[in-house]
Design a protein around this motif. Sequence first.
Motif, PDB file in Angstrom:
ATOM      1  N   VAL A  86       0.839  -1.199   0.000  1.00 24.93           N
ATOM      2  CA  VAL A  86       0.000   0.000   0.000  1.00 24.93           C
ATOM      3  C   VAL A  86       0.875   1.252   0.000  1.00 24.93           C
ATOM      4  O   VAL A  86       1.980   1.257   0.520  1.00 24.93           O
ATOM      5  N   GLU A  87       0.347   2.277  -0.651  1.00 30.25           N
ATOM      6  CA  GLU A  87       1.090   3.530  -0.697  1.00 30.25           C
ATOM      7  C   GLU A  87       0.110   4.693  -0.728  1.00 30.25           C
ATOM      8  O   GLU A  87      -0.930   4.613  -1.387  1.00 30.25           O
ATOM      9  N   MET A  88       0.447   5.755  -0.011  1.00 32.44           N
ATOM     10  CA  MET A  88      -0.364   6.956  -0.094  1.00 32.44           C
ATOM     11  C   MET A  88       0.529   8.153  -0.380  1.00 32.44           C
ATOM     12  O   MET A  88       1.531   8.351   0.287  1.00 32.44           O
ATOM     13  N   ARG A  89       0.177   8.940  -1.390  1.00 32.79           N
ATOM     14  CA  ARG A  89       0.914  10.180  -1.683  1.00 32.79           C
ATOM     15  C   ARG A  89      -0.017  11.363  -1.498  1.00 32.79           C
ATOM     16  O   ARG A  89      -0.942  11.540  -2.286  1.00 32.79           O
ATOM     17  N   PRO A  90       0.222  12.159  -0.470  1.00 31.63           N
ATOM     18  CA  PRO A  90      -0.654  13.322  -0.275  1.00 31.63           C
ATOM     19  C   PRO A  90      -0.429  14.337  -1.392  1.00 31.63           C
ATOM     20  O   PRO A  90       0.694  14.496  -1.862  1.00 31.63           O
ATOM     21  N   TYR A  91      -1.498  14.988  -1.797  1.00 32.76           N
ATOM     22  CA  TYR A  91      -1.408  15.961  -2.903  1.00 32.76           C
ATOM     23  C   TYR A  91      -0.815  17.273  -2.390  1.00 32.76           C
ATOM     24  O   TYR A  91       0.193  17.747  -2.848  1.00 32.76           O
ATOM     25  N   GLN A  92      -1.489  17.898  -1.414  1.00 30.81           N
ATOM     26  CA  GLN A  92      -0.888  19.077  -0.804  1.00 30.81           C
ATOM     27  C   GLN A  92      -0.352  18.645   0.546  1.00 30.81           C
ATOM     28  O   GLN A  92      -0.007  17.494   0.719  1.00 30.81           O
ATOM     29  N   ASP A 152      -4.946  13.556  -3.559  1.00 23.72           N
ATOM     30  CA  ASP A 152      -4.193  12.501  -2.872  1.00 23.72           C
ATOM     31  C   ASP A 152      -4.287  11.233  -3.710  1.00 23.72           C
ATOM     32  O   ASP A 152      -5.318  10.983  -4.343  1.00 23.72           O
ATOM     33  N   LEU A 153      -3.210  10.475  -3.664  1.00 20.96           N
ATOM     34  CA  LEU A 153      -3.207   9.250  -4.457  1.00 20.96           C
ATOM     35  C   LEU A 153      -2.934   8.077  -3.517  1.00 20.96           C
ATOM     36  O   LEU A 153      -1.914   8.053  -2.830  1.00 20.96           O
ATOM     37  N   THR A 154      -3.891   7.134  -3.449  1.00 21.46           N
ATOM     38  CA  THR A 154      -3.716   5.987  -2.549  1.00 21.46           C
ATOM     39  C   THR A 154      -3.993   4.687  -3.323  1.00 21.46           C
ATOM     40  O   THR A 154      -4.973   4.594  -4.049  1.00 21.46           O
ATOM     41  N   VAL A 155      -3.096   3.761  -3.171  1.00 25.86           N
ATOM     42  CA  VAL A 155      -3.177   2.497  -3.903  1.00 25.86           C
ATOM     43  C   VAL A 155      -2.904   1.339  -2.948  1.00 25.86           C
ATOM     44  O   VAL A 155      -1.966   1.395  -2.156  1.00 25.86           O
ATOM     45  N   MET A 156      -3.746   0.310  -3.044  1.00 27.38           N
ATOM     46  CA  MET A 156      -3.470  -0.893  -2.248  1.00 27.38           C
ATOM     47  C   MET A 156      -3.624  -2.126  -3.150  1.00 27.38           C
ATOM     48  O   MET A 156      -4.563  -2.201  -3.929  1.00 27.38           O
TER      49      MET A 156
END
Lengths: 589, 121
Positions: free
Chosen positions: A374-380, A576-580
């Motif tokens: 899993v990964e999360m990339r916050p946008y701001q 935000d970009l979140t992928v699991m």
Amino acid sequence: MTHNHYSELIRHVKNAAASDRSLSRRLSELISLNELVTSLQSSKRVDDVLDIVLLTILGEFPSRVGAMLIRDDGVWSLPRSKGLKSKPADLALMPEDHVLRHLERVVAWADAPEELQTFMTHAGFEWVVPMHSEHRLVGMIALGGCLVKADAEKCSLLATIADFAGIVLGNHLYRTHLEISNRQLQRRIFQLNTLYEIAGSFARCYEREQVYDVLAGNLMGHFFISRCVVIELGEHAGLAYVKGLRDDGSLPDLGTGISSLRRLAVRDQIDHEPLQSYMRPRRLKYAVTLEFDGQARAVVLLGSRLDGRPLQDEDMDFLNSLIHQAGTALENLALQVELLEKKRMEKELELAREIQQRLLPKVIPSIPDYDLSVEMRPYQHIGGDFYDLIPLSDGRLAICMADVSGKSLPASMIMSTTQASLRALTSFAGLSLVEIMQRLNAHIFESTQTNKYVTMFFAILDPRRNELSYINAGHNRPILIDAEGKSRELDCGGMVVGMFPSACYQTETVHFEKGADLLVFTDGLSEIVDESGEEFGELRLEQFLLQHRSMKSADELRCALVHRVLSFGAQKMIDDLTVMIVRRRAEDG
Amino acid sequence: MSELQVQSADKQLVHILYPQGFINAHTVQDFERSIQAAIDQQKYRILINCQSLSYINSSGLGVLMGVIEEIQEQSGYLWLSNMNETVYHIFDTLGFTHLFKVFPSEDEAIRASESCAEDES
């Protein structure tokens, strides 16, 4: 030859030729010239020069009226005279320059130009002798009521005296001018130094009052002003600074209308009655506004100069420059406050983000036969996405991915609430998936504004039965790809969370085959757009998964997917970009 | 050590300030405090002995302007003495020497204050 030697010589000659009257007279003239030159050389002041010349002339040419007229900068003056007291010469009658340009060395009334005659007649002068310095007319010796006859010899002597006097007078006038310019220059230099120093002082101000203090101190010191008041206008309206007068604290309502006094205005010329009435009893004479962004922020009131001079044009450059600098200093302070506020906000956001990050599971729970990434990339700085992985006591795993509407701090608060509630609810044994979701929905509805909601995919993975039960509450539909490469979207569930208090949810249970991949994501992944504005879309996600089934691990697959999507969008995220990725291993471990 | 130190002493009727160093943007408030302190103690006959004063800027002169009215209202005076060339030049350039009495030495200022007092009595 020194003066003594010269006198000695003249005495010898005088004695030797005592019988010759004419020679004796010439000698006496020579002696008097010699004395004149000597005294002129040693006299320091213009007045002394004038006295010496006038007395010498009156001695050589006895007359009832004698005057020294000086012409400086085109203006005539009469600093020294004898016998003129009761009847002052009218200098206004002095002819124009061109009339005086070509006068004889000694001018008798009868030979004078008509305009000059008028002047002479009025003052009672019979003779005038122009004095020149470097071909410039610097003055005139004027005589009237002469007691002796003016012969050629006398005239020649007068002319010679005038020649000497002209040179010395010219030098004196020149020196006086030089001193004046020098003084002005030094004042300018001092002003420049002051401006330079003040620029530094303003830069060190961190409160508006300090700006006023620097401004007032320098203006008062520079212009001998003993009173200064600053009244702020606009948002901080009020008495801001008082120096040199007792402050009774009273301030009339100045209302509006002091919109701009960009140039220093004298009290009586100010078109603002309340301000005038404030200034008058306090003996404040001048007013000028401090401005920035084209708006008057404060009005500076100054008393009159103690030396009695008015503030003049030559003072204005310096004054305006100071006023301008003070305005800039006020602006900088305002910007600084804004900047500090912004920094404080940023710090808060940073803190919120830290909290948010801390809420995310630190380690991915290890589930037999399953591989999770899993990964999360916050946008701001902070956004509304979150995910959670909660191992349950019976070996099952709760999986959650959600996207809170809105951004920043409020979204982050809802997110924290949601996550905490979810963790609490899943910890109760015996609650069904639907019950958990309904309670969560009711709780979020109560604790948020009506327009806030959360989309959520919530699932429980049972690794023993290899089943996944889930509820999709308005979230992007996860994609499940089975061993044969057949894909399906997990879309069973209900309304978004927190919007409708009595929303109903349905649950579905799907079999998790060996080698199946599940992709759970938020719209920050699927809705990334390329340069033409086209979305990446679910179809491409599905295709990607199908094409990359051979990848060895969930981590590898997740990395490749994120890389692919970001390349598609030229690295520009939209949210935000979140992928699991949840993969059931093809071979049981 | 700071750029300005101000000692003070009372001689006869006169309160004397001895600024030492530079009165500039950094130190002008110290200078103002020392004059204000004298006024707060109702010492309105003030002499500033500039013997060890190396420099004064216009805000320093502004301090003098800010208190002069109050001092004069109290029948006091603000005199200056022992100026070095630089400091005299600054005062003179701005024309302060016409407004403020300047004495060559402290003694002369004190003598002048005595004759002032005699005139009053």
